[in-house]
Design an enzyme around this catalytic site. Sequence first.
Site, mmCIF file in Angstrom:
data_model
loop_
_atom_site.group_PDB
_atom_site.id
_atom_site.type_symbol
_atom_site.label_atom_id
_atom_site.label_comp_id
_atom_site.label_asym_id
_atom_site.label_seq_id
_atom_site.Cartn_x
_atom_site.Cartn_y
_atom_site.Cartn_z
ATOM 1 N N SER A 149 0.856 -1.183 0.000
ATOM 2 C CA SER A 149 0.000 0.000 0.000
ATOM 3 C C SER A 149 0.892 1.234 0.000
ATOM 4 O O SER A 149 2.084 1.142 0.336
ATOM 5 C CB SER A 149 -0.846 -0.016 1.278
ATOM 6 O OG SER A 149 -1.494 1.217 1.477
ATOM 7 N N TYR A 162 -1.266 -0.593 10.765
ATOM 8 C CA TYR A 162 -1.412 -0.908 9.328
ATOM 9 C C TYR A 162 -0.091 -0.561 8.612
ATOM 10 O O TYR A 162 0.406 -1.344 7.807
ATOM 11 C CB TYR A 162 -2.584 -0.118 8.749
ATOM 12 C CG TYR A 162 -2.923 -0.477 7.307
ATOM 13 C CD1 TYR A 162 -3.326 -1.764 6.962
ATOM 14 C CD2 TYR A 162 -2.855 0.490 6.289
ATOM 15 C CE1 TYR A 162 -3.652 -2.084 5.636
ATOM 16 C CE2 TYR A 162 -3.181 0.171 4.978
ATOM 17 C CZ TYR A 162 -3.577 -1.112 4.660
ATOM 18 O OH TYR A 162 -3.894 -1.426 3.344
HETATM 19 N N1 LIG Z 1 -8.679 -0.491 -1.055
HETATM 20 C C1 LIG Z 1 -7.606 0.258 -0.889
HETATM 21 O O1 LIG Z 1 -7.689 1.504 -0.877
HETATM 22 C C2 LIG Z 1 -6.253 -0.364 -0.745
HETATM 23 C C3 LIG Z 1 -5.139 0.473 -0.793
HETATM 24 C C4 LIG Z 1 -3.881 -0.094 -0.627
HETATM 25 C C5 LIG Z 1 -3.737 -1.436 -0.406
HETATM 26 N N2 LIG Z 1 -4.842 -2.246 -0.352
HETATM 27 C C6 LIG Z 1 -4.647 -3.670 -0.084
HETATM 28 O O2 LIG Z 1 -5.296 -4.427 -1.071
HETATM 29 C C7 LIG Z 1 -5.594 -5.721 -0.545
HETATM 30 C C8 LIG Z 1 -7.021 -6.097 -0.921
HETATM 31 O O3 LIG Z 1 -7.912 -5.218 -0.275
HETATM 32 P P1 LIG Z 1 -9.248 -4.637 -0.958
HETATM 33 O O4 LIG Z 1 -9.100 -3.185 -0.994
HETATM 34 O O5 LIG Z 1 -9.570 -5.386 -2.184
HETATM 35 O O6 LIG Z 1 -10.303 -4.938 0.221
HETATM 36 P P2 LIG Z 1 -11.488 -5.990 0.393
HETATM 37 O O7 LIG Z 1 -12.494 -5.834 -0.695
HETATM 38 O O8 LIG Z 1 -11.930 -5.835 1.799
HETATM 39 O O9 LIG Z 1 -10.760 -7.409 0.184
HETATM 40 C C9 LIG Z 1 -10.066 -8.052 1.193
HETATM 41 C C10 LIG Z 1 -10.029 -9.530 0.864
HETATM 42 O O10 LIG Z 1 -9.281 -10.216 1.879
HETATM 43 C C11 LIG Z 1 -10.014 -11.384 2.233
HETATM 44 N N3 LIG Z 1 -9.718 -11.826 3.586
HETATM 45 C C12 LIG Z 1 -9.945 -11.159 4.746
HETATM 46 N N4 LIG Z 1 -9.582 -11.925 5.794
HETATM 47 C C13 LIG Z 1 -9.136 -13.102 5.273
HETATM 48 C C14 LIG Z 1 -8.641 -14.296 5.835
HETATM 49 N N5 LIG Z 1 -8.500 -14.426 7.172
HETATM 50 N N6 LIG Z 1 -8.282 -15.313 5.015
HETATM 51 C C15 LIG Z 1 -8.431 -15.179 3.672
HETATM 52 N N7 LIG Z 1 -8.880 -14.061 3.080
HETATM 53 C C16 LIG Z 1 -9.230 -13.038 3.877
HETATM 54 C C17 LIG Z 1 -11.470 -10.972 2.090
HETATM 55 O O11 LIG Z 1 -12.279 -12.122 1.892
HETATM 56 P P3 LIG Z 1 -13.149 -12.873 3.016
HETATM 57 O O12 LIG Z 1 -13.694 -11.839 3.941
HETATM 58 O O13 LIG Z 1 -14.178 -13.573 2.190
HETATM 59 O O14 LIG Z 1 -12.204 -13.842 3.673
HETATM 60 C C18 LIG Z 1 -11.416 -10.155 0.819
HETATM 61 O O15 LIG Z 1 -11.514 -11.004 -0.307
HETATM 62 C C19 LIG Z 1 -5.309 -5.647 0.954
HETATM 63 O O16 LIG Z 1 -4.069 -6.256 1.228
HETATM 64 C C20 LIG Z 1 -5.230 -4.147 1.220
HETATM 65 O O17 LIG Z 1 -4.424 -3.847 2.322
HETATM 66 C C21 LIG Z 1 -6.097 -1.741 -0.535
#
Ligand SMILES: NC(=O)c1ccc[n+]([C@@H]2O[C@H](COP(=O)([O-])OP(=O)(O)OC[C@H]3O[C@@H](n4cnc5c(N)ncnc54)[C@H](OP(=O)(O)O)[C@@H]3O)[C@@H](O)[C@H]2O)c1
Length: 254
Positions: A149, A162
């Site tokens: 991130s 985080y």
């Molecule tokens: N959105 C942003 O602005 C942003 C910015 C920078 C970085 N990121 C990074 O991008 C990545 C994806 O995030 P996103 O933004 O797409 O958010 P999201 O829609 O909340 O996706 C998170 C995913 O992680 C899974 N997850 C959560 N707990 C888990 C567990 N214990 N075991 C397996 N899977 C698990 C969730 O699925 P389940 O709940 O079904 O398990 C979901 O598929 C993360 O690493 C986040 O830090 C996001």
Amino acid sequence: MTEELNGTVALVTGASSGIGEATARELARRGAAVALGARRKERLDALAHEIEGSGGRALAIETDVTDADQARRLVAETAAHFGRLDTVVNNAGVMLLGPIEDAPVEEWDRMIALNLQGLLYIAHAALPHLLEAAEDEPRRVADLVNISSVAGRTARKGAGVYNLTKHGVGAFSEALRQEVTGRHVRVSLVEPGAVDTELPDHVREEVRKATMGRLMDIERLESEDIADAIAYIVSRPRHVAVNELLIRPTEQEG
Ligand SMILES: NC(=O)c1ccc[n+]([C@@H]2O[C@H](COP(=O)([O-])OP(=O)(O)OC[C@H]3O[C@@H](n4cnc5c(N)ncnc54)[C@H](OP(=O)(O)O)[C@@H]3O)[C@@H](O)[C@H]2O)c1
């Protein structure tokens, strides 16, 4: 469907929503067979069904990657089912923002368990398969893409733990990159800015208002923007390694 990734197998963690879901869809569109890991099995099943309906191959595996045994099983079942593993997108993550003072430490435990330990378990289990795939046709190169991130580069108040986890992802990725790049396993770090996903939904309401205000008002990235970048990384020729990609919405200043 395009053919760039034909004959390859990809595993995406956190494929039930957001960046992981879009990435799995995009890698499948480019010809990879995809394994989908997350806890919400019905969402994985729906995505697998959609991918197969478009002529792709997909496997949904309910997994909590914070459990080392389940993480190992996800990798093993993927390799057993599809016969190899070329690409791993270590994407599952959670962002529980808030000041350090008086923080519910359970939130810290959840972030460390998922963003660090879960990512480590998957990387460790996948490495032998990636090293093997890197010796083989069709690409003779393999990819581990770790999702960090902007928070992995810059620490800010209200995001301390985080920040800790995402800085850790960056450090681990660079060390591992040096260990395996000579054997044609590319380790890449992707650092998104604000993406419109479910990620902020888990932040406590009062904290979300205080820490995320402006970021929620700008035109954020779509998950597909990050999926496109990941697909770019893993479809480079064998001699090209994209080590790090920082991608912000144009309007995001910090
Ligand atoms: N959105 C942003 O602005 C942003 C910015 C920078 C970085 N990121 C990074 O991008 C990545 C994806 O995030 P996103 O933004 O797409 O958010 P999201 O829609 O909340 O996706 C998170 C995913 O992680 C899974 N997850 C959560 N707990 C888990 C567990 N214990 N075991 C397996 N899977 C698990 C969730 O699925 P389940 O709940 O079904 O398990 C979901 O598929 C993360 O690493 C986040 O830090 C996001």
